[in-house]
Design a protein around this motif. Sequence first.
Motif, short mmCIF file in Angstrom:
data_model
loop_
_atom_site.label_atom_id
_atom_site.label_comp_id
_atom_site.label_asym_id
_atom_site.label_seq_id
_atom_site.Cartn_x
_atom_site.Cartn_y
_atom_site.Cartn_z
N LEU A 47 58.51 15.37 13.57
CA LEU A 47 58.10 14.71 12.02
C LEU A 47 57.46 16.01 11.57
O LEU A 47 57.42 16.00 10.58
N GLU A 48 57.10 16.97 12.44
CA GLU A 48 56.35 18.20 11.83
C GLU A 48 57.34 18.89 10.79
O GLU A 48 57.00 19.68 9.97
N GLN A 100 59.64 17.31 8.78
CA GLN A 100 60.01 16.38 7.91
C GLN A 100 58.82 16.20 6.82
O GLN A 100 57.75 16.68 6.89
N LYS A 101 59.37 15.49 5.57
CA LYS A 101 58.16 15.07 4.69
C LYS A 101 57.79 13.71 4.61
O LYS A 101 56.78 13.18 4.04
N ALA A 114 51.35 14.93 14.05
CA ALA A 114 52.61 13.88 14.59
C ALA A 114 52.40 13.53 15.86
O ALA A 114 53.13 12.97 16.55
N THR A 160 51.90 11.85 10.09
CA THR A 160 52.17 12.64 9.15
C THR A 160 52.79 13.98 9.68
O THR A 160 52.77 14.41 11.00
N PRO A 161 53.60 14.92 8.86
CA PRO A 161 53.84 16.02 9.63
C PRO A 161 52.83 17.09 10.01
O PRO A 161 53.02 17.91 10.99
#
Length: 329
Positions: A101-102, A104-105, A129, A125-126
């Motif tokens: 996830l880090e 991604q947006k 994560a 959130t990024p």
Amino acid sequence: MRWVICLLVYVLCAWPAAKANAHALDPGYLEIRQISSDAWSVHWRKPDVNGQPMAIDAVLPEGCTPMRGPSPTSDGRAWVSSWIVECHADIAGRPIAIDGLEAQKNDVLVRLHPLKTEPTTLRFTPETAVQTIPSEQTTWSVFATYALLGFEHILEGWDHLLFVFALFILVREPWRLVGAVTAFTLAHSITLALATFGVLSVPGPPVEAVIALSIVFLAMEIVKGEDGRFRLSKQKPWIVCFGFGLLHGLGFAGALADIGLPSNDIPAALLAFNLGVEAGQLSFIGALALLLAIWRLMARSISQSATVIAAYGIGSVSMYWLIERISGF
């Protein structure tokens, strides 16, 4: 003078058209529901990225077997997988991660349903994560989570922003503009609540197409606004905005259906989401007003030709969305 509005048209129009998707918000969703003292059912929904699942994966706490799920399958909108895990220890106080996830947006919502305690909602959130599963969650934390989701949704929903931008150009009087935005918010709150509670159900593609059509209508009203005739959109914009707000609320309902709502805190989550959307709209209008004030200080007047350019830019992109969405039926 013209470069300011041209820049806005480029940012609000050309970029979302290139993405071919008006809604940028498409979070992942992980639901973990306890079914016995040591067994949990897991439902994992990954966003779609160009026909492939987003490169993220849910990693359950240590002591749960398996910690990762099977390969997902597409349901037409996202990539989903479901499985059963055995956790021989209490998962409260243990870390859970969304691997990848880090990079991604997007966000990921994680919903946990223990047998003996209240459900818990976590927002990944990024930047966050990996999180520790709390033993309990308050209504306030649910409220804060969904308010932020509503705020981000409106600022990342290009078609809704384009509607507000067109309204900002069309309605010059501040009090009329505030009234129109308030009517828009009240209307989409009504249909959002009706759709959430299952009272109203409308297929998503026609709703998205009509949302695009509503922006086309405002663009046409901007172009025709100087012909001297009485126009409801300028004299009583709150009526027009209330009608279109009912449609946009159905679009918000589609986003909330993808996100999911906490079953025991639906009223709080709905209220928070609507307040977040309203805050996002007002923030966007405030930014436009600030930019306009700077423009007026520099130029002392607004170029009519620049307004027409903006109207045609808005109309062109919203027509693109309209055709694309109708063809998707």
